[in-house]
Design a protein around this motif. Structure first.
Motif, mmCIF file in Angstrom:
data_model
loop_
_atom_site.group_PDB
_atom_site.id
_atom_site.type_symbol
_atom_site.label_atom_id
_atom_site.label_comp_id
_atom_site.label_asym_id
_atom_site.label_seq_id
_atom_site.Cartn_x
_atom_site.Cartn_y
_atom_site.Cartn_z
ATOM 1 N N ASP A 81 0.847 -1.196 0.000
ATOM 2 C CA ASP A 81 0.000 0.000 0.000
ATOM 3 C C ASP A 81 0.876 1.237 0.000
ATOM 4 N N ARG A 125 -2.409 0.722 -4.576
ATOM 5 C CA ARG A 125 -2.184 -0.639 -4.095
ATOM 6 C C ARG A 125 -1.467 -1.411 -5.187
ATOM 7 N N ALA A 185 1.511 -5.063 2.858
ATOM 8 C CA ALA A 185 0.198 -5.325 3.454
ATOM 9 C C ALA A 185 -0.159 -6.808 3.469
ATOM 10 N N PRO A 199 -2.228 -11.696 5.419
ATOM 11 C CA PRO A 199 -1.994 -10.293 5.783
ATOM 12 C C PRO A 199 -0.732 -10.120 6.603
ATOM 13 N N MET A 212 1.444 -6.926 9.019
ATOM 14 C CA MET A 212 1.198 -5.680 9.733
ATOM 15 C C MET A 212 2.496 -5.182 10.328
ATOM 16 N N THR A 223 0.487 -0.131 10.896
ATOM 17 C CA THR A 223 -0.265 -0.145 9.640
ATOM 18 C C THR A 223 -1.545 -0.972 9.762
ATOM 19 N N PRO A 250 -3.542 -4.067 8.362
ATOM 20 C CA PRO A 250 -3.096 -5.286 7.678
ATOM 21 C C PRO A 250 -4.028 -5.703 6.545
ATOM 22 N N LYS A 296 -6.736 -4.495 1.038
ATOM 23 C CA LYS A 296 -7.872 -3.648 1.421
ATOM 24 C C LYS A 296 -8.483 -2.928 0.220
#
Length: 485
Positions: free
Chosen positions: A37, A115, A335, A347, A349, A359, A361, A364
């Motif tokens: 991201d 993204r 991400a 995911p 993080m 952040t 995770p 998204k």
């Protein structure tokens, strides 16, 4: 080839640690799929919104981002990289997917602007390129939008070429300023490449090159009778400049032409009122007054509130450099990544001792929710497989994972992240640089109309809600709890 004079068509336009990490991924057979991201952490200028800019030039650069033979030879000369890895780089091209908000969008902290889906090496090597394009242009577009709003959406001329950060900085700034609301630029090359209206009249040196100020004005009017704006502060604004401008202006007016004057120094509020009064007394009520000289949004807003009789604003240094804000706080974070033992994307993080750097995770999506009046009420981060339904009441949560929450029934739901590059191929290839900048400018203006005035205040703006769904909140809390254990 990009319309800017880019050095970043070479994939060496990256931070060196990206290359050392890339070799590590290659060496350890870790070149798995990943998702990154690009987002920013806080609003610049203590403002209530930002303007997303730089996307089209980024997409252009990604098309040609590769290593030449000279690049490979340079890397080989460093004695750090193996021949096999250098052979891999010879064929390097971005082959992933890129999702992004529309250029010109009104954006907020901690939500994805872009993204990236790609293998680890590709995703890492383009990090610097992504941040370089987006951070600077978004900073300038945001600053310009603030200036434009401070002027009551008046006529803003971007005069920043000579104070910009080098040639590429000047070109990027002119582009971003137009997206942010500037109506014209003094940068002739930007005018050509992006079809931005160009404006500019004379410098003090023009006037000083003639035997008298009056002769300088007369000569200029003879050359450009339909576009004469006289710089009236070279010697004495009130006792000389405006009087000589009026003499020539009357001749132009009798020929059916309009004209204007420009102030570039002194107390602009006081002088503009005096100049307006004198011009009106001379029957030159249609003459315009332009001003320049280290203008900021705060100065412009004050002049507007004082009803200074100013027609247009020439803004340079503070607009194209960011003024008191040196950079846009855009970052690029992992991400999600592929786990070979489970053969699934999972995911990830990032944690930090600074909670604001933790952040969100997972892969998204981003949604904008509107009320019955068509006004934007909140941006919502969800997991990739979630959908937010118009007319359906739902509870959303503060991204920090604490108790703060709100319930809302959106009248309209707009997905914000859209596919721009698929399998390395740019979609909508027919979009020209001129079309892209016009569309981005229109997007900025259209979205500002949906943003309540409280978020647009120059000072002490209201904070716009960026929230998360229940499932994303639960995922984030699970990561936090597992780390504590």
């Amino acid at each position: 080839m990009s319309t800017l004079r880019h050095t970043d068509t070479s994939a060496l336009f990256t931070d060196f640690y990206e290359l050392t990490m890339a070799q590590g991924y290659w060496k350890n057979n870790m070149n798995y799929p990943a998702v990154f991201d690009m987002f920013f952490r806080r609003q610049p200028f203590n403002g209530g919104f930002s303007v997303f800019a730089g996307l089209h030039t980024l997409l252009e650069a990604l098309e040609t981002f590769s290593f030449s033979q000279e690049d490979i030879d340079y890397l080989s000369s460093l004695g750090i990289f193996e021949d096999g890895f250098l052979d891999y780089l010879k064929d390097f091209r971005f082959s992933g997917h890129l999702y992004a908000q529309d250029e010109g969008s009104i954006v907020f902290p901690n939500e994805p602007l872009i993204r990236i889906h790609a293998n680890l090496i590709e995703a890492q090597l383009i990090e610097g390129l992504v941040l370089n394009h987006i951070n600077f242009q978004s900073l300038v577009a945001t600053k310009t939008a603030r200036v434009w709003l401070a002027s009551n959406k008046g006529h803003i001329m971007e005069f920043g070429l000579r104070r910009a950060q080098g040639p590429d900085g000047a070109m990027s700034a002119s582009r971003a300023a137009y997206i942010g609301g500037a109506a014209a630029t003094s940068n002739a090359l930007a005018g050509k490449l992006y079809d931005i209206p160009v404006q500019g009249t004379m410098a003090h040196s023009w006037i000083m090159s003639f035997p008298s100020e009056l002769e300088a004005f007369e000569s200029y009017a003879a050359l450009y009778p339909q576009k004469s704006v006289f710089l009236i502060d070279t010697y004495d604004t009130l006792n000389s400049g405006v009087k000589n401008a009026a003499i020539v202006g009357k001749k132009l007016q009798s020929q059916g032409h309009s004209f204007g004057v420009r102030l570039d120094s002194g107390d602009i509020q006081y002088l503009s009122n005096k100049v307006r009064r004198y011009l009106d007394q001379e029957g030159l009520t249609e003459a315009t007054i332009s001003v320049s000289n280290e203008l900021t949004e705060e100065i412009i807003q004050t002049l507007v509130q004082q009803k200074a009789p100013i027609t247009s604003w020439g803004v340079g240094t503070h607009m194209v450099t960011g003024g008191n804000e040196s950079s846009f706080t855009g970052v690029y974070k992992l991400a999600a990544r592929y786990y070979p033992h489970t053969q699934t994307m999972e995911p990830t993080m990032k944690f930090s001792d600074n909670p604001e750097k933790t952040t969100n995770p997972g892969i998204k999506n981003l949604w904008r929710l509107y009320d019955q009046d068509g006004m934007a009420r909140s941006d919502i981060l969800s997991l990739e497989d979630e959908e937010i339904i118009e007319g359906q009441s739902q509870r959303f949560y503060h991204p920090s994972g604490d108790y703060r929450q709100f319930t809302f029934t959106p009248a309209k739901v707009e997905p914000l992240l859209k596919l721009r590059i698929q399998n390395g191929q740019l979609l909508h290839k027919g979009t020209t640089p001129q079309q892209a900048i016009r569309e981005a400018r229109a997007t900025m203006q259209r979205q500002l109309l949906t943003l309540d005035d409280t978020y647009q205040r120059i000072l002490n703006p209201h904070i716009y809600k960026v929230s998360v769904t229940k499932r994303l909140r639960q995922l984030k809390i699970r990561f936090i709890e597992e780390r504590i254990q």
